[in-house]
Every structure is written in C-alpha cells, then in structure tokens.
Design a protein around this motif. Structure first.
Motif, short mmCIF file in Angstrom:
data_model
loop_
_atom_site.label_atom_id
_atom_site.label_comp_id
_atom_site.label_asym_id
_atom_site.label_seq_id
_atom_site.Cartn_x
_atom_site.Cartn_y
_atom_site.Cartn_z
N SER A 1 12.27 11.26 9.34
CA SER A 1 11.57 10.87 8.12
C SER A 1 11.62 11.99 7.09
O SER A 1 11.76 11.74 5.90
CB SER A 1 10.12 10.52 8.44
OG SER A 1 10.08 9.51 9.41
N GLU B 1 6.14 2.77 9.55
CA GLU B 1 5.44 3.54 10.58
C GLU B 1 4.22 4.24 10.06
O GLU B 1 3.27 4.46 10.78
CB GLU B 1 6.39 4.61 11.13
CG GLU B 1 7.65 4.03 11.69
CD GLU B 1 8.29 4.92 12.72
OE1 GLU B 1 8.21 6.13 12.57
OE2 GLU B 1 8.84 4.36 13.68
N ASP C 1 12.44 2.89 7.34
CA ASP C 1 11.95 3.83 8.36
C ASP C 1 10.84 3.15 9.16
O ASP C 1 9.72 3.08 8.71
CB ASP C 1 11.45 5.09 7.65
CG ASP C 1 11.07 6.19 8.61
OD1 ASP C 1 11.22 5.99 9.83
OD2 ASP C 1 10.60 7.24 8.14
MG MG Z 1 9.36 9.18 11.28
#
Ligand code: MG
Ligand code: TYD
Length: 455
Positions: A103, A126, A172
């Motif tokens: 990330s 997330e 993501d």
């Molecule tokens: Mg991540």
C-alpha cells in the motif's frame, strides 16, 4: 427445477473438481478444495449455437508497429521494473506478504503518476479513508491530486470508474473486492477471479491502466487462484525479509518489459526510498575477508548486482546432517554438494551446511553456482578468499565450468565497486576493457585445487 451445480475449486491453483477430495488433482496440494457455486453453468449445448460471429480482420506480421504510450512515475526503480514506465491500459498485479509495504509503494507511485499528469483513482478496500490519509501525510504526498475511494463493492467501483474515467486505477486489494453476482465470500477463488476478470476487461475496454494489489499466501502464491496472474500483463512481487529494511520489487511476468528485473527500496519512517546502487547496499557490512564469504557478481534483469554469499559448515551432531538455505535454491545446493563430492572428492557428509545471501536478496541465476561452491569450500577449509575478488560461473554435473551471460557487465560493476580480481570459467567473454585480474578455470576440480589446496 434447475439444479444448482456446486463445484469444488482448489484455493491454491483454481482447478475445478466435481467432487470434493482431500488432494487437488491440479497441483497436488492437500486440503485446498473449497465448495463454491461456479461462475456460470454454461450454455445448455456445448456448441455456441446458430448465431454467426463477426469476421475478425487478419493481417501480415510485417507492418507499422505502434508502441504503447508509457508514463514515467519518476521513481526509477519502479519505472524500470515496469519495463520503462506504466503502459496505458495495461493491467498490473502487485503481490506480496501482508505488511511488506504494497500500500505504501502504490500510494507513493499513485501520487507521482498524479503529479505527472495522470488522473489517478485509488480504491482501498482494506482501510478507512482516515488511515489512507494518515499514510499519505506520513509519506508527504497528501497534496497530490489522487482521488481516494474506500469501497469493496465491485459494481459501485466499476460505476465510479466509468464516470470518473481515470487514466490509472489502483485496487488495494483484489481479495477484498466483492462481486454481487457471485455468491461466495470475498477472498474466495470465484470472487477473486470474477473481480480480477471484471476489472481487467473493464480497464482494457476503457483504455485505463489498472494496478491490482494481491496478498500472497505462505506458499508464495497470490492468495486465490493463479489465474489472476494469467489475466494481467505484468506481475510484480514485492518481497523482503521482515527484519531488513530492504524491499525488492521483482517482475516475474511482463508483457512490456524484461522479467527478473528488480527494483530495490528501503523502508524508512517516511515511506519507501529508492536504492539506486543496490550492490553497495548488499555489500555494506563487508570489510575483511572472512572464511565462508564470497562476493557473487550477478545480473538481475538488465542490471548487474553484486551480492555476498555466506556459508557455514560445521560438524553435525545429528545422524542426518542439515542443509539450510536462505536466498537461494535448496535443490541447487544439493546438486553442488554432490558435484563437490563426486567430481572433486570433497565430502560434506556428517557436516551441517548453512547458506545465506546477505541483505535479504533472492538469487535465482545458475551463474551463482561457482560462488556457492567457493563459499562452501572456503567455510569447510576455514580459508578466506581474497576480499577484493568476485566469483561467478555455472557448474555442470560433470564438474565443468560454463561461462555466464553478460560477463563483461558483471566485471564492469565489480570494478566500479572497487574489486580488483575475478574468478570465472574458461572461455568467458571477458572483453578487453576490464582492469580486473581475471583467473579462469575449466572445471571445479581445478578451481578447488588451486584455491584451497584441497585434495
Ligand atoms: Mg495494504
Ligand atoms: P503497508 O504498505 O501497509 O503494507 P501492505 O499494504 O503490504 O500490507 O506497510 C506496512 C508496514 O510498513 C507497516 O508495518 C509500517 C511500515 N511503514 C513504514 O515503516 N514507514 C512508512 O512510511 C509507512 C507508510 C509504513
């Protein structure tokens, strides 16, 4: 009444089975089959039916080639691994262990691409927006024109992308995406497959580049099916040891560039920093000649990288001696031990062998064979090789040494870093420009006799 057909999909390789079984037929893994509703039961008859398709235009192989437009992020380590920048309307998968820094990397990259004129949408499934914003502040990129969304519903994401028409979308992660037309849980094989398929085809259709983040399982596979790797143009792995600050971005598949290309980063308090000269980094803690330590002049993708092999050989207290490898292939180690034993008469039975590549690098080249053999012998004989010498070359089962590709580039890098000697196989194309003192050997036995005076 229509019967719902349940299939059992392997969560490691994606092979579909009609019946549950303990072991997957496809990849041989145990306990990986999970019950899932299939994507579609397919048409009633196996043929496509009477409707005729469109005639596809066919063309000559020779003709004008339009190179796909690329955008540079300015992060050279990333641009090189991508094959020279991000290709418009390409699909990239970035895999890696949780917490490795995916990330972080992608937020930094998104900010750079946005500053270089691309319209970038970053979808986090997330983390909450506050978390992503906090990370952006920590990285100092909060002023970059990246559009952030926190969503997991694939339908809503596709609608958003359709309206916004970005040049680049970062998802993501693919495991958190949820397609409402697939009944299994997020993260399952069918969901990951459906989401990856929808997103990549959507991206191609709309001329948008897409980056999917994928978590990797303990076994080193992108969690969920391998099929995601086939759907995208480029697969990058972000790897590194937890205890080390270095992170390596490695291209394992690239339709638009070289594979095995690596980019090296360091995780700092303010995000990832590029390491432009990785050889210096991997050799940083090395000062004097130590038994068991050998510098290998390797090639990673298009770039020469020097790395240090460290071996430790000690009498084994157990009936079965240990072979432990970090950063190299254990099968290959077994092969080299066997060659040393049968071609050079140097046994390792009753000895524990540990082999490590310093700095958390993973070496895959066969050209490292000779460096490994040298490290093993140096450890076994407790004799250090000169610290200013690099070693490389492939060992064949007969014990003969084979020249490695790009010998000249390897030598040049070693010279640049202050080395003054090299041990290489005979017939290596060493060129003329090298100022190194080059010692050549035709076979492993010759090398061991000369260097270690071992019988
Ligand atoms: Mg991540
Ligand atoms: P993250 O990018 O969240 O990993 P992933 O997306 O692959 O799960 O990064 C996680 C780790 O990186 C976390 O342990 C904190 C560390 N980190 C830094 O050391 N410096 C930083 O600037 C940032 C943003 C994270």
């Amino acid at each position: 009444m229509a019967k719902t057909i349940i299939s059992y999909n392997c969560s490691a390789c994606g092979t579909a089975h009609k019946k549950w079984a303990g072991q997957c037929d496809g990849c041989g893994e145990w306990n990986t089959l999970v019950e899932e509703a299939p994507m579609s039961a397919g048409p009633a008859s196996s043929s496509l039916g009477a409707a005729r398709g469109r005639k596809v235009p066919l063309m000559d192989l020779d003709g004008d080639i339009e190179l796909p437009p690329r955008t540079l992020s300015g992060v050279q380590e990333l641009d090189r691994v991508l094959g020279g920048g991000l290709v418009a309307s390409s699909a990239v998968l970035v895999g890696g262990d949780p917490g490795i820094g995916k990330s972080t990397l992608l937020l930094q990259a998104a900010a750079r691409f946005a500053r270089n004129g691309l319209k970038v949408v970053y979808i986090s499934g997330e983390e909450a927006s506050a978390q992503v914003r906090m990370r952006a502040q920590r990285l100092g990129v909060e002023k970059s024109p990246v559009l952030l969304g926190t969503e997991t519903s694939l339908r809503d994401i596709l609608t958003t992308l359709e309206n916004e028409k970005p040049d680049l979308a970062v998802i993501d992660s693919i495991q958190t995406m949820w397609a409402d037309n697939v009944s299994s849980a997020p993260g399952s094989v069918s969901q990951v497959r459906a989401a990856a398929h929808e997103l990549t085809t959507f991206a191609k259709r709309k001329g948008m580049a897409i980056v999917l983040v994928g978590h990797v399982t303990k076994e080193g596979q992108i969690a969920g099916p391998r099929v995601v790797e086939h759907m995208v143009d480029t697969v990058l792995y972000f790897e590194g040891e937890r205890g080390h600050q270095f992170r390596i971005l490695r291209a394992v598949k690239n339709r638009f560039g070289a594979t095995d290309e690596i980019g090296v980063f360091e995780m700092t308090g303010k995000g990832l920093r590029e390491i432009k000269n990785p050889s210096a980094l991997f050799l940083a803690d090395r000062d004097n000649a130590q038994p068991g330590s050998v510098v290998f002049a390797g090639i990673e993708g298009t770039r020469p990288v020097l790395a240090e092999f460290q071996a430790l050989v000690s009498p084994s207290p157990h009936s079965q001696s240990k072979r432990t490898v970090v950063g190299w292939d254990s099968g290959r180690l077994a092969m080299i031990l066997a060659v040393l034993e049968s071609r050079c008469g140097i046994p390792f039975a009753g000895l524990d062998v540990y082999l490590n590549v310093a700095g958390g690098l993973k070496v895959t080249e066969p050209a490292a064979d000779l460096a490994v053999a040298a490290a093993l012998l140096s450890a076994r004989e407790d004799t250090a090789l000169p610290a200013d010498t690099v070693v490389f070359g492939e060992i064949s089962l007969s014990g003969a040494l084979r020249p490695a590709g790009q010998t000249e580039n390897r030598l040049k890098e070693a010279e640049k870093l202050g080395f003054s000697g090299a041990i290489v196989p005979s017939r290596s194309k060493t060129g003329t420009g090298s100022g190194l003192q080059i010692t050549q050997f035709a076979d492993l036995a010759g090398f061991t006799e000369q260097t270690f005076a071992a019988e």
